[in-house]
Design an enzyme around this catalytic site. Sequence first.
Site, PDB file in Angstrom:
ATOM      1  N   GLU A   4      15.815   5.452 -28.366  1.00 15.24           N
ATOM      2  CA  GLU A   4      16.512   5.508 -28.946  1.00 15.24           C
ATOM      3  C   GLU A   4      17.792   4.592 -29.814  1.00 15.24           C
ATOM      4  O   GLU A   4      18.712   3.777 -30.010  1.00 15.24           O
ATOM      5  CB  GLU A   4      17.743   5.662 -27.699  1.00 15.24           C
ATOM      6  CG  GLU A   4      18.113   7.265 -26.551  1.00 15.24           C
ATOM      7  CD  GLU A   4      19.050   6.693 -25.886  1.00 15.24           C
ATOM      8  OE1 GLU A   4      19.547   6.745 -26.202  1.00 15.24           O
ATOM      9  OE2 GLU A   4      19.507   8.772 -25.361  1.00 15.24           O
ATOM     10  N   GLU A  47      12.844  15.662 -22.171  1.00 15.71           N
ATOM     11  CA  GLU A  47      14.122  15.243 -21.357  1.00 15.71           C
ATOM     12  C   GLU A  47      14.462  16.520 -21.525  1.00 15.71           C
ATOM     13  O   GLU A  47      15.797  17.066 -21.645  1.00 15.71           O
ATOM     14  CB  GLU A  47      14.799  14.136 -21.688  1.00 15.71           C
ATOM     15  CG  GLU A  47      14.778  12.773 -21.424  1.00 15.71           C
ATOM     16  CD  GLU A  47      15.160  11.748 -21.903  1.00 15.71           C
ATOM     17  OE1 GLU A  47      16.969  12.241 -22.284  1.00 15.71           O
ATOM     18  OE2 GLU A  47      15.283  10.653 -21.775  1.00 15.71           O
TER      19      GLU A  47
HETATM   20  C1  XIL Z   1      21.031  10.340 -18.073  1.00 12.49           C
HETATM   21  C2  XIL Z   1      21.448  10.159 -16.399  1.00 12.49           C
HETATM   22  O1  XIL Z   1      20.741  11.735 -16.334  1.00 12.49           O
HETATM   23  C3  XIL Z   1      22.468  10.043 -15.354  1.00 12.49           C
HETATM   24  O2  XIL Z   1      21.992  10.152 -14.509  1.00 12.49           O
HETATM   25  C4  XIL Z   1      23.413   8.717 -16.309  1.00 12.49           C
HETATM   26  O3  XIL Z   1      23.697   8.653 -15.685  1.00 12.49           O
HETATM   27  C5  XIL Z   1      22.638   8.761 -17.911  1.00 12.49           C
HETATM   28  O4  XIL Z   1      21.676   8.820 -18.783  1.00 12.49           O
HETATM   29  N1  XIL Z   1      19.592   9.684 -22.011  1.00 12.49           N
HETATM   30  C6  XIL Z   1      18.361   9.924 -21.920  1.00 12.49           C
HETATM   31  C7  XIL Z   1      18.586   9.591 -20.816  1.00 12.49           C
HETATM   32  O5  XIL Z   1      17.225   8.507 -22.439  1.00 12.49           O
HETATM   33  O6  XIL Z   1      17.800   8.132 -19.871  1.00 12.49           O
HETATM   34  C8  XIL Z   1      19.428   9.840 -20.107  1.00 12.49           C
HETATM   35  O7  XIL Z   1      19.852  10.338 -18.418  1.00 12.49           O
HETATM   36  C9  XIL Z   1      20.210  11.081 -20.427  1.00 12.49           C
HETATM   37  C10 XIL Z   1      20.116  10.952 -22.583  1.00 12.49           C
END
Ligand code: XIL
Length: 383
Positions: free
Chosen positions: A169, A274
């Site tokens: 990011e 994701e």
């Molecule tokens: C999220 C996790 O799923 C949660 O458990 C945590 O509290 C916050 O982060 N983008 C990303 C991930 O790159 O690391 C994030 O994961 C979701 C958004």
Amino acid sequence: MKRITSLLVIAPTVAALWGAVGCGPAPQPETDVPTPTSLKDAADLRFLVGAAVSDAVPSGQARADSLLVIDQFDTITDENVLKWEVVHPEPGTYDFEPGDRYVAFGEANGMFIVGHTLVWHSQTPRWVFQNEAGEPKTRDELLALMEEHISTVVGHFKGRVHGWDVVNEALAEDGSLRDSPWRRIIGDDFIEKAFEIANAADPDAELYYNDYSLANAPKAEGAARLVLGLIESGHRVDGIGEQGHYKMDWPAPARLDSAIITLASVGRPVMITELDIDLLPARSRDRGADVGLRGDMSEGLDPYAAGLPDSMQQALSDRYVELFRVFMDRSDMVDRVTFWGITDSTSWLNYWPIFGRTSYPLLFGRGGEPKKAYHDLMDVMAR
Ligand code: XIL
């Protein structure tokens, strides 16, 4: 990366597994076509299919989830345990216990293991960016710490974690570099430094740039520019991860398709890293996945607390199918599709951006049962 040999013949069916973990009668498949029996086998030679796992999976606390992961997926990503705040909570203190469990779980099951993530502005303790007096660190201080962190963490898992989200990011929505403490303190070259250090720490691990909303044209173009610039200046970048936190109406399939083409134009594989589909009402028009966003619960924002109507179950399935048609059409560019979670019950969308909602973003329901979307995707991929 690509392609673990198909395990088509030995995988148990989800229904059999469902019965085996003592969850009551197995849901009946809609057709009696016997194979394939898992997402990874259905996707077969097109791309790897993965899931993000919390520590409950490798630790054995979520046994039914572990069985689902083993049965259905050929790659895993850690949901939290390799983030800075977990693995390096205090200066000079590293905690590899949950990370070691995570990697051992992947190894025991022959999976492609992704490490998430080395350099990010979220879930990173404040002390990383500040000295003891609470003032911002200097460029040299932060660079030295970045070097220590990446070489210690990547070095610890050398040869065992197969690919790292090196930088997560770094881009703003318009495709320019986002304003983050990394960039403010080190400067724009924090990204190339991170890739250099990661490459030195494990020359055999794949190194990725990962971000959300890369389906939007300006951000996809920004990511392609960024990665091409890194490659042209002699840095090793092995893939671009588009997180894939999608909505029911965004991105349109044609938009996603164009974005994949833009990202792949740098000559590296694209990964959907994701994937989930948020069907709950949005708090705002914001389509990003900034974990720093927080919203208050208000009336109408948690409409399916008592269950998802069949019509919505079908709509979610249709949406998954249209997205997977794009991934399948572009499987020469898309190497991996990883879901952000396993079942609806533990998805982060139950607590983000609004805490305490009942979300339905994945292929397995709150009790681990395969949803309509699962069966329909299996059919589409089997064809
Ligand atoms: C999220 C996790 O799923 C949660 O458990 C945590 O509290 C916050 O982060 N983008 C990303 C991930 O790159 O690391 C994030 O994961 C979701 C958004």
